[in-house]
Design an enzyme around this catalytic site. Structure first.
Site, PDB file in Angstrom:
ATOM      1  N   GLY A   1       2.043   1.896  -3.411  1.00 36.02           N
ATOM      2  CA  GLY A   1       0.855   2.274  -4.187  1.00 36.02           C
ATOM      3  C   GLY A   1       0.512   3.743  -3.977  1.00 36.02           C
TER       4      GLY A   1
ATOM      5  N   THR B   1       0.839  -1.201   0.000  1.00 35.49           N
ATOM      6  CA  THR B   1       0.000   0.000   0.000  1.00 35.49           C
ATOM      7  C   THR B   1       0.873   1.251   0.000  1.00 35.49           C
ATOM      8  OG1 THR B   1      -1.820  -1.150   1.066  1.00 35.49           O
ATOM      9  CG2 THR B   1      -1.784   1.242   1.312  1.00 35.49           C
TER      10      THR B   1
ATOM     11  N   CYS C   1      -0.854 -12.179  -1.037  1.00 35.61           N
ATOM     12  CA  CYS C   1      -1.665 -10.989  -0.755  1.00 35.61           C
ATOM     13  C   CYS C   1      -2.989 -11.375  -0.138  1.00 35.61           C
ATOM     14  CB  CYS C   1      -1.867 -10.188  -2.039  1.00 35.61           C
ATOM     15  SG  CYS C   1      -2.480 -11.179  -3.402  1.00 35.61           S
TER      16      CYS C   1
ATOM     17  N   GLU D   1      -3.205  -3.300  -7.004  1.00 30.84           N
ATOM     18  CA  GLU D   1      -3.461  -4.475  -6.160  1.00 30.84           C
ATOM     19  C   GLU D   1      -2.499  -4.373  -4.988  1.00 30.84           C
ATOM     20  OE1 GLU D   1      -5.837  -6.512  -6.575  1.00 30.84           O
ATOM     21  OE2 GLU D   1      -6.338  -6.617  -8.694  1.00 30.84           O
TER      22      GLU D   1
HETATM   23  P1  NAD Z   1       6.718  -3.271  -2.546  1.00 28.88           P
HETATM   24  O1  NAD Z   1       5.666  -2.215  -2.629  1.00 28.88           O
HETATM   25  O2  NAD Z   1       7.826  -3.054  -1.604  1.00 28.88           O
HETATM   26  O3  NAD Z   1       7.405  -3.488  -3.971  1.00 28.88           O
HETATM   27  C1  NAD Z   1       6.628  -3.792  -5.113  1.00 28.88           C
HETATM   28  C2  NAD Z   1       7.326  -3.253  -6.352  1.00 28.88           C
HETATM   29  O4  NAD Z   1       7.325  -1.826  -6.335  1.00 28.88           O
HETATM   30  C3  NAD Z   1       8.785  -3.666  -6.493  1.00 28.88           C
HETATM   31  O5  NAD Z   1       9.006  -4.034  -7.841  1.00 28.88           O
HETATM   32  C4  NAD Z   1       9.544  -2.398  -6.150  1.00 28.88           C
HETATM   33  O6  NAD Z   1      10.813  -2.304  -6.740  1.00 28.88           O
HETATM   34  C5  NAD Z   1       8.617  -1.355  -6.693  1.00 28.88           C
HETATM   35  N1  NAD Z   1       8.790  -0.014  -6.118  1.00 28.88           N
HETATM   36  C6  NAD Z   1       9.345   0.365  -4.950  1.00 28.88           C
HETATM   37  N2  NAD Z   1       9.263   1.699  -4.790  1.00 28.88           N
HETATM   38  C7  NAD Z   1       8.626   2.186  -5.872  1.00 28.88           C
HETATM   39  C8  NAD Z   1       8.195   3.483  -6.269  1.00 28.88           C
HETATM   40  N3  NAD Z   1       8.414   4.567  -5.548  1.00 28.88           N
HETATM   41  N4  NAD Z   1       7.518   3.606  -7.451  1.00 28.88           N
HETATM   42  C9  NAD Z   1       7.260   2.511  -8.209  1.00 28.88           C
HETATM   43  N5  NAD Z   1       7.649   1.276  -7.879  1.00 28.88           N
HETATM   44  C10 NAD Z   1       8.319   1.099  -6.727  1.00 28.88           C
HETATM   45  O7  NAD Z   1       5.940  -4.635  -2.253  1.00 28.88           O
HETATM   46  P2  NAD Z   1       6.570  -6.091  -1.996  1.00 28.88           P
HETATM   47  O8  NAD Z   1       7.191  -6.094  -0.638  1.00 28.88           O
HETATM   48  O9  NAD Z   1       7.372  -6.518  -3.150  1.00 28.88           O
HETATM   49  O10 NAD Z   1       5.256  -7.004  -1.984  1.00 28.88           O
HETATM   50  C11 NAD Z   1       4.553  -7.315  -0.828  1.00 28.88           C
HETATM   51  C12 NAD Z   1       3.278  -6.530  -0.748  1.00 28.88           C
HETATM   52  O11 NAD Z   1       2.526  -6.703  -1.949  1.00 28.88           O
HETATM   53  C13 NAD Z   1       2.343  -6.985   0.361  1.00 28.88           C
HETATM   54  O12 NAD Z   1       1.773  -5.862   0.998  1.00 28.88           O
HETATM   55  C14 NAD Z   1       1.261  -7.760  -0.378  1.00 28.88           C
HETATM   56  O13 NAD Z   1       0.025  -7.826   0.287  1.00 28.88           O
HETATM   57  C15 NAD Z   1       1.172  -6.998  -1.646  1.00 28.88           C
HETATM   58  N6  NAD Z   1       0.605  -7.825  -2.713  1.00 28.88           N
HETATM   59  C16 NAD Z   1      -0.650  -7.534  -3.159  1.00 28.88           C
HETATM   60  C17 NAD Z   1      -1.239  -8.334  -4.139  1.00 28.88           C
HETATM   61  C18 NAD Z   1      -2.630  -8.060  -4.630  1.00 28.88           C
HETATM   62  O14 NAD Z   1      -3.036  -8.664  -5.620  1.00 28.88           O
HETATM   63  N7  NAD Z   1      -3.376  -7.181  -3.999  1.00 28.88           N
HETATM   64  C19 NAD Z   1      -0.531  -9.429  -4.657  1.00 28.88           C
HETATM   65  C20 NAD Z   1       0.756  -9.689  -4.190  1.00 28.88           C
HETATM   66  C21 NAD Z   1       1.310  -8.868  -3.208  1.00 28.88           C
END
Ligand code: NAD
Length: 468
Positions: free
Chosen positions: A225, A222, A276, A242
């Site tokens: 996001g 989040t 997730c 997501e």
């Molecule tokens: P994260 O937000 O740390 O990273 C996700 C991606 O975003 C990575 O590729 C990262 O390099 C990139 N990123 C980081 N900073 C950014 C920025 N400022 N702008 C754009 N991209 C950037 O998440 P994570 O730790 O990889 O994943 C775990 C999280 O994802 C958990 O909260 C989980 O619930 C969620 N998740 C959600 C779903 C869904 O369908 N809702 C599915 C899988 C995981």
């Protein structure tokens, strides 16, 4: 010729790239090419140039290429699963690496075979209006490390189907899996229709803010996001988000605890809890609380955990140290607060790898951090409730709403409870199952936009009305 694991790895790695280590052993898996912002910009430029020709192909041609891409994944399924297992940590067996590679082909085929026809809105002799779905241009995709291949396919398959080209930025923790997936898919796709550019968050931010990215598919936390929403304002970029979840399960007093224990287990512990839409807090009616705890403990303590390449295991390590530390901190805090550890909670600090045992925590307060924060790992808090009203109130108390589940012998009673829960999906007597034709997405701070099926195709196209 059959693609071997070594050939696949040699194709996607770079001797000067970032070290990617196996989370089960600490061994080097390979070195991933981490690219610069300039390289990403060039990839976007090439994707933009390739898009009109891709959109100009017939619908049937794009379908056929996606089906051929699915066949290519099938042919390379074993090396892909092995790489995924080594890099992500998930076992080959159980609902893990082979299952994930299989989901990639299922989603590609289902997306290829789903149509989004034009609509005649009015045709009454005076007015003739039609609704068409046009490609958007270049769709960007940014993904997490938990289901790296499957989520990439979820993001790109509908975009390609609708005539967009795509640029993907995989998680810095699991770039090799996505590079390998794209290498195989690209044996069936024209050049520059699908490009993966590996790098860290900085590269993600560039992709999210790039003026030539018409739409961004983002799956991750989040917090990231929220940063993407802010940066999207400058280009009024379309987003599908997501985000994080903290899914509640509610167990009604009429269940047979032994009959539901296995499904409860997998709802919570699929991918060793790093999912997730996994069950992350379980509210159980007091009448069946002790029996549910005991049945779930029996199932949980029997599940083999270990290195993914060992065919016996169905649970693996946490993918990275940061996630291991989160799970460890939350379970320690729960224990310190007086909650009861039914099984697990005592990791082996000697061995290599980020292994945290599957852990059940009972007699825990509903405001404990293990309940209200997303643990994203193998530790399930089980909260006793005196009434279903109390359970619904607690389920809805958090600011996220991805999935949820209701467990009951009476489907009508379960549906009535489901209707009161604030979540994008409520499963009855299961948790977390997804299907390529059933829309999936969150409410509240779990994000917005839908993936899968016809809704997923709409989300990567521009509706255009022709009036006259
Ligand atoms: P994260 O937000 O740390 O990273 C996700 C991606 O975003 C990575 O590729 C990262 O390099 C990139 N990123 C980081 N900073 C950014 C920025 N400022 N702008 C754009 N991209 C950037 O998440 P994570 O730790 O990889 O994943 C775990 C999280 O994802 C958990 O909260 C989980 O619930 C969620 N998740 C959600 C779903 C869904 O369908 N809702 C599915 C899988 C995981």
């Amino acid at each position: 010729m059959t693609l071997t694991y070594d050939d696949l790895l040699a194709t996607i790695t770079d001797p000067g790239g970032r070290e990617i280590l196996d989370p089960a052993t600490g061994d080097l898996v390979g070195r991933a090419p981490f690219r610069s912002v300039e390289t990403l910009d060039e990839a976007i430029t090439r994707a933009k140039a390739a898009q009109p020709a891709w959109a100009g192909r017939t619908d049937d041609q794009r379908k056929e290429m996606l089906l051929a891409a699915a066949d290519a994944i099938d042919a390379a399924a074993e090396p892909l699963a092995e790489l995924l297992s080594r890099e992500q940590g998930k076992p080959l067996n159980g609902p893990n690496a082979r299952f994930e590679v299989g989901a990639c082909t299922n989603w590609l085929r289902a997306t290829a075979e789903t149509d989004l026809p034009d609509l005649t809105l009015i045709d009454d002799g005076e007015t003739h209006a039609e609704l068409h779905y046009r490609p958007l241009g270049v769709v960007g995709a940014i993904g997490p490390w938990n289901w790296p291949m499957m989520i990439t396919v979820w993001q790109i398959a509908p975009a390609l189907r609708m005539g967009n080209t795509t640029v993907v930025k995989p998680s810095e923790y699991t770039p090799l899996s996505v590079l390998a997936l794209a290498h195989v898919l690209n044996t069936a796709l024209p050049q520059d229709v699908l490009t993966v550019v590996a790098g860290d968050g900085e590269l993600g931010a560039r992709l999210a803010g790039h003026p030539d990215i018409a739409k961004l598919m983002f799956t991750g936390s989040t917090r990231t996001g929220q940063a993407i929403i802010k940066s999207s304002a400058d280009t009024v970029k379309r987003l599908t988000l997501e985000l994080g979840g903290n899914d509640a399960g509610i167990v009604l007093p009429d269940v047979d605890p032994k009959a539901i224990a296995q499904d409860l287990f997998w709802g919570a512990f699929i991918n060793t809890g790093q999912t997730c839409a996994a069950l992350k807090r379980l509210y159980v009616h007091t009448d069946v609380y002790d029996d549910v705890c005991s049945a779930l403990t029996d199932v949980t303590s029997a599940m083999p955990m270990g290195r993914g390449l060992d065919e016996n295991n169905v649970l693996g390590p946490l993918q990275n140290k940061a996630q291991y530390d989160i799970v460890s901190r939350l379970v320690d805090a729960a224990r310190d607060s007086g909650a009861r550890i039914l099984t697990g909670g005592d990791p082996d600090s000697e061995g290599p790898g980020y292994f945290y045992p599957a852990t059940l925590v009972a007699d825990i307060d509903s405001d404990n951090p293990l309940v209200v924060e997303e643990q994203f790992g193998p530790a399930l808090p089980i909260i006793r409730v005196e009434s279903i009203d109390e359970a619904v109130e607690l389920a809805n108390a958090l600011d996220v709403g991805l999935g949820s589940s209701v467990w009951s012998a009476d489907a009508d009673a379960a549906r009535a409870v489901a209707a009161r829960i604030q979540a994008g999906t409520v499963w009855i007597n299961s948790h977390g199952g997804v299907h390529p034709m059933i829309p999936f997405g969150g409410v509240k701070m779990s994000g917005y936009g839908l993936e899968f099926g016809v809704e997923g195709l709409k989300s990567v196209s521009a509706p255009q009305v022709i009036n006259g």
